[in-house]
Write a protein that holds these residues in place. Structure first.
Motif, PDB file in Angstrom:
ATOM      1  N   PHE A 173       0.771  -1.243   0.000  1.00  0.00           N
ATOM      2  CA  PHE A 173       0.000   0.000   0.000  1.00  0.00           C
ATOM      3  C   PHE A 173       0.803   1.295   0.000  1.00  0.00           C
ATOM      4  O   PHE A 173       0.265   2.362  -0.281  1.00  0.00           O
ATOM      5  CB  PHE A 173      -1.014   0.009   1.143  1.00  0.00           C
ATOM      6  N   THR A 174       2.096   1.246   0.324  1.00  0.00           N
ATOM      7  CA  THR A 174       2.944   2.422   0.183  1.00  0.00           C
ATOM      8  C   THR A 174       4.402   2.002   0.271  1.00  0.00           C
ATOM      9  O   THR A 174       4.711   0.817   0.435  1.00  0.00           O
ATOM     10  CB  THR A 174       2.641   3.500   1.248  1.00  0.00           C
ATOM     11  N   ASN A 175       5.281   2.991   0.163  1.00  0.00           N
ATOM     12  CA  ASN A 175       6.710   2.745   0.332  1.00  0.00           C
ATOM     13  C   ASN A 175       7.292   3.890   1.152  1.00  0.00           C
ATOM     14  O   ASN A 175       7.077   5.059   0.828  1.00  0.00           O
ATOM     15  CB  ASN A 175       7.416   2.658  -1.026  1.00  0.00           C
ATOM     16  N   ILE A 176       8.012   3.557   2.204  1.00  0.00           N
ATOM     17  CA  ILE A 176       8.523   4.578   3.120  1.00  0.00           C
ATOM     18  C   ILE A 176       9.619   5.433   2.480  1.00  0.00           C
ATOM     19  O   ILE A 176       9.971   6.487   3.010  1.00  0.00           O
ATOM     20  CB  ILE A 176       9.043   3.953   4.431  1.00  0.00           C
ATOM     21  N   HIS A 177      10.138   4.997   1.327  1.00  0.00           N
ATOM     22  CA  HIS A 177      11.181   5.764   0.645  1.00  0.00           C
ATOM     23  C   HIS A 177      10.619   6.648  -0.464  1.00  0.00           C
ATOM     24  O   HIS A 177      11.366   7.115  -1.329  1.00  0.00           O
ATOM     25  CB  HIS A 177      12.239   4.826   0.065  1.00  0.00           C
ATOM     26  N   THR A 178       9.319   6.895  -0.434  1.00  0.00           N
ATOM     27  CA  THR A 178       8.690   7.690  -1.485  1.00  0.00           C
ATOM     28  C   THR A 178       9.327   9.069  -1.612  1.00  0.00           C
ATOM     29  O   THR A 178       9.563   9.756  -0.622  1.00  0.00           O
ATOM     30  CB  THR A 178       7.183   7.861  -1.177  1.00  0.00           C
TER      31      THR A 178
END
Length: 393
Positions: free
Chosen positions: A55-60
């Protein structure tokens, strides 16, 4: 046909971006109608991440997105971050975990994310309708009008959130582009992204390795990705190749470093240490045996290492470091995870996602010419762009 229902905003497409946009606007007191021709909302969400939704990526960050305007995504991504979405997930009690490279997945099922988004739309009293055909979308007198099945609607705002043509078996089409063009917006040529590459010609031999995977560094254009590559019966796949595919263009090569951790001169050193070993044996310590054998055959270095000159071994090192493939195409939208290209950002406000030439018209998510890397980045763009539009409607 019944009378006409009036809303503040119509959101076309109940995927990730559309659900986020509708929920955000609804919770701001807007009367929102969310429409999807599929029989249920969030169908792509449900199949994502092997059913667990990455659902997401912390390195966006904006540098991990492709667009004709690489700066366009900065504003929305800065105003709705991975931490914001994680906070939402936590509020709904959804357990999650981090996998490699900053990718976040549900511990349970992607259905939890869809249920969460539906709960958020319910909080905003969003009217959701699915499973009918959309027709007669028109604009005049600062009002959008349309028909969904036998249901007629009007609103001063219309949001295009119907995605791109990737994964057509899920009902994906190029509808967003047709509608955008009808309202005067330009479209950057759509193409498959995060997609397997096909091989032909002299590279066909590598198809015999179907099912073999190994960690590599794959490069297309100026982009390089260090993850696994997978040989298939049609060509190349795996995370490293899918990433590189978004940057690859027809006629260009893809280069692979089969031994990204190998120190310079390793093969000559192997000759000194094990002169009676073959190249296949030397490679076999780092690569799958079948791959090592095929590479040895292509390098035309049979026999023992001790029988090879240092120059030949140095040349082999260079080839293994930058092995060049010439893909003859991709597996197309049918196998593409997302679409690159789409509604041109030149015609949209990066702050609000609204069309500069037609107030009240918005475009968000995959429909727009913003494409993220593999690993949760495209979901984060959906949340961020949906939120930006929802805060403005």
């Amino acid at each position: 046909m019944t009378g006409i229902a009036d809303y503040d905003a119509i959101v076309l497409g109940a995927g990730a971006a559309g659900l986020m946009c509708a929920a955000t606007a609804g919770q701001r007191g807007r009367r929102v109608l969310l429409l999807d021709q599929a029989d249920q909302v969030g169908k792509k969400i449900l199949i994502s991440g092997g059913g667990r939704c990455n659902f997401t990526n912390i390195h966006t960050g904006p540098e991990r997105y492709l667009s004709a305007n690489p700066h366009f995504a900065k504003s929305a991504l800065a105003r709705y971050t991975p931490a914001d979405f994680i906070a939402l997930v936590d509020r709904h009690g959804i357990a999650w975990h981090e996998k490699t490279l900053g990718q976040l997945f549900c511990d349970g099922s992607a259905r939890q994310i869809v249920a969460m988004l539906l709960a958020e739309t319910a909080k905003g009293k969003v009217d959701i309708r699915c499973g009918q055909s959309l027709s007669e979308v028109e604009h005049s007198d600062a009002t959008f009008r349309g028909t969904f099945g036998n249901f007629r609607f009007t609103a001063p705002n219309l949001v295009i959130a119907t995605g791109g043509p990737s994964i057509p078996r899920m009902g994906a089409t190029g509808f967003a582009y047709d509608l955008a063009r009808r309202f005067g917006l330009k479209v950057v040529e759509p193409r498959p992204a995060l997609v397997p590459l096909t091989l032909g010609g002299a590279d066909v031999l590598f198809r015999e390795l179907s099912g073999v995977a190994t960690p590599v560094e794959a490069r297309a254009g100026k982009a390089a990705f260090r993850e696994a590559a997978l040989f298939t019966h049609r060509g190349l796949s795996g995370p490293a190749i899918l990433q590189a595919s978004s940057y690859w263009r027809h006629g260009e090569p893809v280069t692979i470093d089969f031994l990204p951790d190998a120190a310079p001169g390793w093969l000559v050193e192997a000759k000194r240490a094990r002169p009676r070993a073959t190249l296949a044996a030397a490679l076999g310590g780092a690569l799958p045996d079948r791959l090592a054998q095929v590479l040895t055959e292509r390098l035309a270095l049979p026999g023992e290492l001790g029988a090879q000159s240092d120059r030949k071994l140095a040349d082999a090192e260079v080839r293994l470091k930058r092995w060049t493939f010439h893909p003859n195409g991709t597996e197309g939208f049918a196998k593409a995870e997302v679409t690159a290209g789409g509604i041109s950002t030149a015609g949209l406000s990066s702050q609000t996602m609204m069309a500069k030439s037609l107030p009240g018209l918005y475009a968000i998510g995959e429909a727009v010419d913003v494409t993220g890397w593999l690993g949760g980045y495209n979901f984060q763009w959906a949340w961020a762009s949906g939120y930006a539009a929802g805060q403005t409607l």
